[in-house]
Every structure is written in C-alpha cells, then in structure tokens.
Motif scaffolding. Structure first.
Motif, short mmCIF file in Angstrom:
data_model
loop_
_atom_site.label_atom_id
_atom_site.label_comp_id
_atom_site.label_asym_id
_atom_site.label_seq_id
_atom_site.Cartn_x
_atom_site.Cartn_y
_atom_site.Cartn_z
N SER A 133 0.65 -0.96 -0.03
CA SER A 133 0.04 -0.08 0.05
C SER A 133 0.87 1.05 0.07
CB SER A 133 -0.84 -0.16 1.28
OG SER A 133 -0.05 0.07 2.43
N LEU A 134 0.31 2.48 -0.74
CA LEU A 134 0.93 3.64 -0.30
C LEU A 134 -0.17 4.67 -0.34
CD1 LEU A 134 0.54 5.10 -3.36
CD2 LEU A 134 2.34 3.48 -3.86
N ASP A 135 0.47 5.80 0.09
CA ASP A 135 -0.51 7.16 0.15
C ASP A 135 0.18 8.14 -0.79
OD1 ASP A 135 0.55 9.18 2.51
OD2 ASP A 135 0.63 7.05 3.24
N VAL A 136 -0.68 8.88 -1.50
CA VAL A 136 -0.10 9.73 -2.40
C VAL A 136 -1.07 11.07 -2.71
CG1 VAL A 136 -0.96 8.84 -4.47
CG2 VAL A 136 0.98 10.12 -4.68
N MET A 137 -0.72 12.11 -2.47
CA MET A 137 -1.08 13.44 -2.51
C MET A 137 -2.04 13.48 -3.79
SD MET A 137 0.18 17.49 -1.85
CE MET A 137 1.13 16.86 -0.36
N SER A 156 -9.26 4.22 -1.29
CA SER A 156 -9.87 5.12 -0.26
C SER A 156 -9.01 6.39 -0.38
CB SER A 156 -9.80 4.59 1.13
OG SER A 156 -10.51 5.37 2.06
N GLU A 157 -9.59 7.31 0.56
CA GLU A 157 -8.68 8.53 0.63
C GLU A 157 -8.72 9.18 1.99
OE1 GLU A 157 -11.97 12.01 -0.51
OE2 GLU A 157 -11.20 10.87 -2.29
N ILE A 158 -7.94 9.85 2.36
CA ILE A 158 -7.87 10.68 3.57
C ILE A 158 -7.79 12.24 3.51
CG2 ILE A 158 -7.36 8.53 5.11
CD1 ILE A 158 -4.48 9.59 4.92
N GLN A 159 -8.00 12.79 4.52
CA GLN A 159 -7.70 14.47 4.70
C GLN A 159 -6.65 14.44 5.71
OE1 GLN A 159 -10.56 17.00 4.48
NE2 GLN A 159 -11.24 16.51 2.11
N GLU A 160 -5.58 15.09 5.65
CA GLU A 160 -4.65 15.36 6.50
C GLU A 160 -3.98 16.82 6.17
OE1 GLU A 160 -0.65 13.39 7.42
OE2 GLU A 160 -1.98 12.17 7.88
N SER A 161 -4.05 17.52 7.09
CA SER A 161 -3.40 18.82 7.01
C SER A 161 -4.05 19.89 5.85
CB SER A 161 -1.93 18.73 7.15
OG SER A 161 -1.57 18.15 8.39
N GLY A 162 -5.17 19.48 5.78
CA GLY A 162 -5.89 20.36 4.38
C GLY A 162 -5.60 20.06 3.10
N ALA A 163 -4.84 18.69 3.15
CA ALA A 163 -4.41 17.93 1.70
C ALA A 163 -5.31 16.64 1.70
CB ALA A 163 -2.97 17.78 1.83
N VAL A 164 -5.57 16.00 0.45
CA VAL A 164 -6.27 14.80 0.30
C VAL A 164 -5.40 14.09 -0.24
CG1 VAL A 164 -7.97 13.73 -1.09
CG2 VAL A 164 -8.75 16.11 -0.27
N PHE A 165 -5.31 12.97 0.42
CA PHE A 165 -4.23 11.72 -0.13
C PHE A 165 -5.35 10.54 -0.57
CE2 PHE A 165 -2.01 14.33 2.86
CZ PHE A 165 -0.49 14.11 2.36
N ASP A 166 -4.66 10.07 -1.80
CA ASP A 166 -5.23 8.82 -2.29
C ASP A 166 -4.59 7.76 -1.54
OD1 ASP A 166 -7.07 10.22 -3.82
OD2 ASP A 166 -5.88 9.91 -5.78
N LEU A 167 -5.29 6.69 -1.16
CA LEU A 167 -4.66 5.44 -0.62
C LEU A 167 -4.87 4.36 -1.69
CD1 LEU A 167 -6.17 5.49 2.77
CD2 LEU A 167 -4.07 6.44 2.22
N MET A 168 -3.71 3.94 -2.05
CA MET A 168 -3.53 2.74 -3.18
C MET A 168 -3.12 1.67 -2.73
SD MET A 168 -2.22 5.73 -6.13
CE MET A 168 -3.01 4.69 -7.54
#
Length: 174
Positions: A133-137, A156-168
């Motif tokens: 797995s990885l996360d990428v802005m 999936s996706e997450i929000q962190e510190s105002g940025a959205v990250f795609d979870l792949m």
C-alpha cells in the motif's frame, strides 16, 4: 506465514537504474533530496535535519528491522536519483507500505516507475507479500500515473493537514 527479511536490501537492476542498500555513501545527494522544497511538499515533510542526523539515519538503514531501504542509482552514470522504501510491515496481513522520493531533476524520466516495479516484483516474489500500500497526495498526478502503470489502484482517501491523499494498493498477480 512469516517474512524472512534479508540483512541488507538486495541489489535490484532494471533497464536504466540499479537499486542498492541506502547508506552513508550518498550523504551529499541525500541532503539535497531531503532539503528540496518540491520533495518536501510532495512527501508532506516539514522537519529539517542536520547533516549529523542524516548521517545517523543513513547509517542505521541496513540494520533497521522489518523494512528495506534502497538508494536509486542511474545505471549509466551511477548518479544517485532518490530513495525507495518498503516499511510498516503488517505481520497479520503480510503487507508493507511503499514510499519513494526522487530528486526533481530525475522526475518524468521513468525512473520512479521502474524503481516501484522492481521493488514490488521483489516484494511479491521473494518476500511473498500479499499486499503493498501507499498514500499519495491527490494533486501529485505524476506520481499517481507512475503507480497506476505498475498496477496500483485507489481504494480510499484521507484528509490530513488540508491535503487529500489517495490510498492505493497493489496485490500480486494471480
């Protein structure tokens, strides 16, 4: 099932790059990588590190448990291009996280895609991982395209510190 991690990250070779155990021999270009504002932006890194801290970090990579840290080197010149890491081993899922950072001058040349493919092939064939797995802005479309070329898909996706990250994630081919 347990994963037998090698004592050192094994050398992996592709058409235009070689991956070798990350160590202190790359201190100067590693300082450049870690200090680069574009790299810091895309990796979400805000910390500043001293030369001594980076030397200690690089010196500890070979003995770090349940992870593998490679330096990415251009095959023709031997020039350091970045790093790629398998970390965050999850024993119950037999999975790991992947992260990569390239010097900006090495971007858009296929270096990242080739490094990710080499590491994933090794992870599935030699370590017998069941998932990477990885996360990428989300705004990092260049990286997302490279991951997709290797076969990663968004789950999936997450929000962190105002940025959205795609979870792949990527699974071994059946």
């Amino acid at each position: 099932m347990s994963v037998n991690f090698p004592a050192l990250a094994p050398d992996l070779s592709g058409a235009s790059i070689t991956l070798r155990q990350l160590d202190q021999s790359v201190i100067e270009p590693y300082i450049e990588l870690i200090s680069d504002s574009e790299v810091a932006f895309w990796t979400g890194s805000t910390e500043k590190f001293s030369r001594g801290q980076l030397m200690d970090w690089l010196g500890s990579r070979a003995s770090a448990p349940q992870r593998l840290d490679w330096g990415i080197f251009l095959a023709e010149s031997g020039e350091f291009a970045g790093e790629i890491v398998l970390n965050e081993f999850n024993e119950s899922e037999i999975s790991m996280n992947l992260r990569i950072a390239l010097l900006p001058r090495q971007s858009s040349k296929g270096v990242g895609t080739q490094a990710v493919k080499l590491v994933c092939d090794y992870a599935f064939s030699d370590l017998a991982l069941r998932r990477i797995s990885l996360d990428v802005m989300r705004d990092n479309q260049r990286a997302i395209r490279a991951y997709q070329k290797v076969g990663f898909t968004k789950y999936s996706e997450i929000q962190e510190s105002g940025a959205v990250f795609d979870l792949m994630e990527l699974f071994p081919e059946s």
